[in-house]
Design an enzyme around this catalytic site. Structure first.
Site, PDB file in Angstrom:
ATOM      1  N   ARG A  20       0.845  -1.188   0.000  1.00 48.80           N
ATOM      2  CA  ARG A  20       0.000   0.000   0.000  1.00 48.80           C
ATOM      3  C   ARG A  20       0.884   1.243   0.000  1.00 48.80           C
ATOM      4  O   ARG A  20       1.969   1.235   0.552  1.00 48.80           O
ATOM      5  CB  ARG A  20      -0.906   0.026   1.234  1.00 48.80           C
ATOM      6  CG  ARG A  20      -2.071  -0.958   1.153  1.00 48.80           C
ATOM      7  CD  ARG A  20      -2.926  -0.914   2.390  1.00 48.80           C
ATOM      8  NE  ARG A  20      -2.257  -1.525   3.523  1.00 48.80           N
ATOM      9  CZ  ARG A  20      -1.627  -0.868   4.485  1.00 48.80           C
ATOM     10  NH1 ARG A  20      -1.610   0.451   4.490  1.00 48.80           N
ATOM     11  NH2 ARG A  20      -1.038  -1.518   5.466  1.00 48.80           N
TER      12      ARG A  20
ATOM     13  N   TYR B  33      -1.860  -3.761  -6.625  1.00 49.98           N
ATOM     14  CA  TYR B  33      -1.562  -4.440  -5.359  1.00 49.98           C
ATOM     15  C   TYR B  33      -2.768  -4.469  -4.407  1.00 49.98           C
ATOM     16  O   TYR B  33      -3.479  -3.475  -4.257  1.00 49.98           O
ATOM     17  CB  TYR B  33      -0.366  -3.770  -4.641  1.00 49.98           C
ATOM     18  CG  TYR B  33      -0.221  -4.344  -3.256  1.00 49.98           C
ATOM     19  CD1 TYR B  33       0.329  -5.619  -3.080  1.00 49.98           C
ATOM     20  CD2 TYR B  33      -0.745  -3.691  -2.150  1.00 49.98           C
ATOM     21  CE1 TYR B  33       0.374  -6.186  -1.826  1.00 49.98           C
ATOM     22  CE2 TYR B  33      -0.693  -4.248  -0.887  1.00 49.98           C
ATOM     23  CZ  TYR B  33      -0.135  -5.511  -0.731  1.00 49.98           C
ATOM     24  OH  TYR B  33      -0.108  -6.080   0.496  1.00 49.98           O
TER      25      TYR B  33
ATOM     26  N   LYS C  69      -9.601  -2.786   2.276  1.00 44.71           N
ATOM     27  CA  LYS C  69      -9.277  -1.619   3.110  1.00 44.71           C
ATOM     28  C   LYS C  69     -10.073  -0.388   2.686  1.00 44.71           C
ATOM     29  O   LYS C  69     -10.517   0.390   3.524  1.00 44.71           O
ATOM     30  CB  LYS C  69      -7.775  -1.343   3.066  1.00 44.71           C
ATOM     31  CG  LYS C  69      -6.921  -2.549   3.503  1.00 44.71           C
ATOM     32  CD  LYS C  69      -7.223  -2.935   4.926  1.00 44.71           C
ATOM     33  CE  LYS C  69      -6.709  -4.293   5.307  1.00 44.71           C
ATOM     34  NZ  LYS C  69      -5.388  -4.437   5.818  1.00 44.71           N
TER      35      LYS C  69
ATOM     36  N   HIS D  65     -10.164  -2.817  12.083  1.00 51.47           N
ATOM     37  CA  HIS D  65      -9.079  -3.625  11.526  1.00 51.47           C
ATOM     38  C   HIS D  65      -8.778  -4.761  12.511  1.00 51.47           C
ATOM     39  O   HIS D  65      -7.749  -4.761  13.172  1.00 51.47           O
ATOM     40  CB  HIS D  65      -7.864  -2.707  11.340  1.00 51.47           C
ATOM     41  CG  HIS D  65      -6.761  -3.294  10.520  1.00 51.47           C
ATOM     42  ND1 HIS D  65      -5.453  -2.886  10.635  1.00 51.47           N
ATOM     43  CD2 HIS D  65      -6.762  -4.258   9.568  1.00 51.47           C
ATOM     44  CE1 HIS D  65      -4.698  -3.565   9.788  1.00 51.47           C
ATOM     45  NE2 HIS D  65      -5.463  -4.404   9.132  1.00 51.47           N
TER      46      HIS D  65
ATOM     47  N   SER E 127      -0.963  -4.007  10.169  1.00 48.56           N
ATOM     48  CA  SER E 127      -0.690  -4.959   9.093  1.00 48.56           C
ATOM     49  C   SER E 127       0.628  -5.683   9.357  1.00 48.56           C
ATOM     50  O   SER E 127       1.602  -5.067   9.793  1.00 48.56           O
ATOM     51  CB  SER E 127      -0.586  -4.223   7.756  1.00 48.56           C
ATOM     52  OG  SER E 127      -1.796  -3.571   7.472  1.00 48.56           O
TER      53      SER E 127
ATOM     54  N   CYS F 195       1.432  -7.944  11.587  1.00 46.62           N
ATOM     55  CA  CYS F 195       1.805  -8.173  12.995  1.00 46.62           C
ATOM     56  C   CYS F 195       1.188  -9.465  13.529  1.00 46.62           C
ATOM     57  O   CYS F 195       1.033  -9.635  14.743  1.00 46.62           O
ATOM     58  CB  CYS F 195       1.377  -6.997  13.864  1.00 46.62           C
ATOM     59  SG  CYS F 195       2.396  -5.538  13.644  1.00 46.62           S
TER      60      CYS F 195
ATOM     61  N   ASP G 254      -8.851 -10.206   9.486  1.00 46.87           N
ATOM     62  CA  ASP G 254      -8.362  -8.848   9.193  1.00 46.87           C
ATOM     63  C   ASP G 254      -9.351  -7.732   9.528  1.00 46.87           C
ATOM     64  O   ASP G 254      -8.942  -6.663   9.946  1.00 46.87           O
ATOM     65  CB  ASP G 254      -7.980  -8.759   7.711  1.00 46.87           C
ATOM     66  CG  ASP G 254      -7.126  -7.550   7.378  1.00 46.87           C
ATOM     67  OD1 ASP G 254      -6.238  -7.202   8.180  1.00 46.87           O
ATOM     68  OD2 ASP G 254      -7.349  -6.937   6.313  1.00 46.87           O
TER      69      ASP G 254
ATOM     70  N   ARG H  28       2.131 -12.308  -0.637  1.00 50.38           N
ATOM     71  CA  ARG H  28       0.814 -12.640  -0.077  1.00 50.38           C
ATOM     72  C   ARG H  28       0.235 -13.912  -0.677  1.00 50.38           C
ATOM     73  O   ARG H  28       0.562 -14.280  -1.811  1.00 50.38           O
ATOM     74  CB  ARG H  28      -0.160 -11.482  -0.370  1.00 50.38           C
ATOM     75  CG  ARG H  28       0.244 -10.152   0.259  1.00 50.38           C
ATOM     76  CD  ARG H  28      -0.250 -10.049   1.669  1.00 50.38           C
ATOM     77  NE  ARG H  28       0.270  -8.894   2.389  1.00 50.38           N
ATOM     78  CZ  ARG H  28      -0.283  -8.450   3.519  1.00 50.38           C
ATOM     79  NH1 ARG H  28      -1.352  -9.025   4.036  1.00 50.38           N
ATOM     80  NH2 ARG H  28       0.256  -7.431   4.161  1.00 50.38           N
TER      81      ARG H  28
HETATM   82  O1  SAT Z   1      -2.635  -4.625   1.242  1.00 46.84           O
HETATM   83  S1  SAT Z   1      -3.615  -4.916   2.259  1.00 46.84           S
HETATM   84  O2  SAT Z   1      -4.057  -3.666   2.862  1.00 46.84           O
HETATM   85  O3  SAT Z   1      -4.735  -5.607   1.700  1.00 46.84           O
HETATM   86  C1  SAT Z   1      -2.918  -5.902   3.465  1.00 46.84           C
HETATM   87  C2  SAT Z   1      -2.505  -5.122   4.625  1.00 46.84           C
HETATM   88  O4  SAT Z   1      -1.657  -4.234   4.513  1.00 46.84           O
HETATM   89  O5  SAT Z   1      -3.027  -5.390   5.718  1.00 46.84           O
HETATM   90 MN    MN Z   2      -4.832  -5.710   7.483  1.00 49.78          MN
END
Ligand code: SAT
Ligand code: MN
Length: 579
Positions: free
Chosen positions: A70, A198, A207, A227, A249, A251, A276, A364
């Site tokens: 991101r 991405y 998100k 989140h 993110s 963690c 998530d 991922r």
């Molecule tokens: O790229 S995402 O936002 O979907 C994954 C993350 O950063 O938690």
């Molecule tokens: Mn996340």
């Protein structure tokens, strides 16, 4: 006409006119459609087939190397009043935001297919769920949305019934970072994202909708978009509790959501509701009920192994899209921490020479949640699951104890707002730097944090039956950088204490910063953690905490007069106790 809903047809026509695609495909969400998308991407090189004998249905996607996380500096919240977006967001007036991003969308789908992707965030029949339609020129996005959401004709039917949906417009554009923007218009319930393929920038249900638009909408409608993972725990006595936990993110949310009990915990069962995002609202009994708006996982690959997370490792052996991992000589996916094999090719497709990781640190997997061996059937429940405890946490090598319990709801909100965490590879930036990440929502709160905290505080007027709030830190280190707590499955020991607190059975000591486990209150049977280590994990370094409290005060003040006074009053109680 592809839909009976004029507002949807008009919007699709309008976007088509603006972007000029060769073809328009309305996604129905079927298997046949998914297979056709995969075949198309195999043919055009977007996907590479992995070893189908060892990994049936698994494919590899290689992102453009400048498009692997991101990008917060290119992510904007566009509201009429700058104060509504707040200092926690990059802001632009809506007219300017539209003009900037529309200029990039002009004619951008020429030669491409435009996918119209109706999706439902949450179980199709849940009153807590909300729908959207993503328009994208990326078959990778269409395929991922099929895995990550309830996508296709059922979602479309609900949208037509309700007449409302979030408009989520996406194009990969030229994948040029200088022509990349991720724009949110919460007042219009719309998103426009261009220039990135991405995850969080492109799978707009996640998100962008479920958190940024969701948190704005939730504050208006009286619910919470967070989140948070949602995990169900059942004790050998058959007591069931659900915990919602927020961590930044990368963690370990996915690992905690799929935790495998240590062998000293026979008879304990764990179920994943979500890994998530949680949408929560107060039920008629005054409890907070949560749904997982998603239907799949977009998880961090490196480090996934039978040792760290056997459920996740098993889950991604079939029907998984990998993004930016390495491959072995016999074409199996490979990443740092994989228990066997060795890579010959890195995530960029170059020969692997060991000088840089084979898998990108933010590589991922995308996989349907139903493949999770501990998937909870409750994840399909329209009513959601009742939450016993809310847990906040960050990645902090110092200061924050293993676990602490808030004095009350208001203190818990302050605790959440004070979360600090070391930056990870999930977003562009300097990995390891500590930054404030309130409720793990810093990159995802679609409006002013001050208003968001007011909204959180308001729940104590809605119910006296709310979950207890906790803060955890799995990441404390000694001066040599060794982790003090083993983490992973052993975290159940901490969750057991949390549940014990909810049931009134676990012992705690009141301290200035909250209630900490009394000596011996956390079950350490069979665990090799020395007494003095445990003491430093569960004690308060007063001097350090005084500094921390001053830092939190300065942070709250940086949001100006909109911050609810109750936050400062609560902080003063902590400060008084520390002095
Ligand atoms: O790229 S995402 O936002 O979907 C994954 C993350 O950063 O938690
Ligand atoms: Mn996340």
């Amino acid at each position: 006409m592809n839909t009976t809903l004029a507002a949807l047809q008009d919007w699709v026509d309008e976007v088509a006119k603006q972007t000029n695609p060769d073809r328009i495909h309305w996604c129905d969400g079927s298997d046949t459609e998914y297979q056709a998308l995969i075949q198309l991407m195999l043919d055009n090189g977007d996907l590479l087939e992995l070893n189908q004998e060892t990994h049936p249905g698994c494919y590899l996607h290689r992102s453009d190397p400048n498009d692997v996380a991101r990008v917060e500096k290119l992510t904007f919240v566009c509201t009429e009043d700058e104060n509504v977006a707040g200092p926690n967001n990059n802001w632009m007036p809506p007219a300017e935001g539209h003009a900037k991003v529309d200029a990039l969308f002009d004619g951008c789908m020429q030669g491409r297919t435009m996918y119209v992707i109706p999706y439902c965030m949450g179980p199709i029949d849940s009153p807590i769920s909300r729908c959207g339609v993503e328009i994208s020129d990326s078959p990778y996005v269409a395929a991922n949305m099929r895995l990550m959401t309830r996508m296709g004709k059922d979602a479309l039917a609900r949208i037509e019934r309700e007449g409302t949906f979030v408009k989520a417009q996406h194009s990969i554009g030229e994948l040029d970072p200088n022509k990349r923007l991720i724009m949110h218009f919460p007042e219009e319930l719309s998103i426009k994202s261009i220039g990135s393929g991405y995850g969080g920038n492109a799978l707009l249900g996640k998100k962008c909708h479920a958190l940024r638009i969701g948190s704005y909408q939730a504050a208006q409608e009286g619910w919470l978009a967070e989140h948070m993972l949602i995990v169900g725990l059942e004790s050998p006595e058959g007591e069931r509790h659900y915990i919602a936990a927020a961590f930044p993110s990368a963690c370990g949310k996915t690992n905690l959501a799929m935790l495998i009990p240590p062998e000293q915990f026979p008879g304990w069962k764990i179920w994943t509701v979500g890994d998530d995002i949680a949408w929560m609202s107060v039920g008629s009994d005054g409890r907070l009920y949560a749904i997982n708006p998603e239907a799949g996982y977009f998880g961090v690959v490196p480090g996934t192994s039978p040792k760290t997370n056997k459920n996740a490792f098993d889950m991604i052996q079939r029907d998984t899209i990998f993004t930016n991992v390495g491959v072995t000589a016999d074409n199996q996916p490979w990443w740092e921490g994989h228990p066997e094999g060795e890579p010959v090719t890195d995530w960029k497709g170059n020969p692997y020479d060991g000088s840089t990781p084979a898998a990108h640190p933010n590589s991922r997997f995308t996989v349907s949640a139903t493949q999770n061996p501990c998937y909870s059937e409750e994840a399909e429940s329209a009513a959601g699951v009742p939450i016993s405890a809310i847990v906040f946490g960050g990645r902090r090598r110092e200061l924050a104890p293993l676990v602490m319990e808030a004095r009350n709801w208001t203190h818990g909100v302050l605790m959440g707002a004070s979360v600090g965490s070391e930056q990870t590879a999930a977003a562009e930036g300097t990995v390891g730097e500590i930054r404030r990440d309130p409720m793990a929502m810093k990159p995802f709160c679609g409006h002013n944090f001050a208003d968001y905290w007011s909204h959180w505080l308001s729940f104590s007027n809605k119910s006296s039956n709310l979950p207890k709030i906790f803060h955890v830190n799995w990441f404390r280190q000694d001066k040599d950088g060794n982790f003090l707590w083993p983490g992973f499955g052993e975290n159940l020991r901490v969750l057991q204490w949390i549940i014990g607190r909810c049931e009134g059975s676990a012992a705690a000591e009141e301290t200035a910063i909250g209630n900490l486990p009394a000596p011996g209150a956390i079950n350490l049977a069979g665990l090799d953690v020395a007494d003095d280590v445990m003491r430093s994990l569960t004690s308060v370094e007063v001097e350090h905490w005084r500094e921390e409290a001053n830092g939190v005060k300065r942070y709250l003040e940086s949001f100006g007069g909109r911050v609810p006074q109750a936050m400062f009053d609560e902080l003063e109680k902590t400060q008084a106790a520390l002095n």
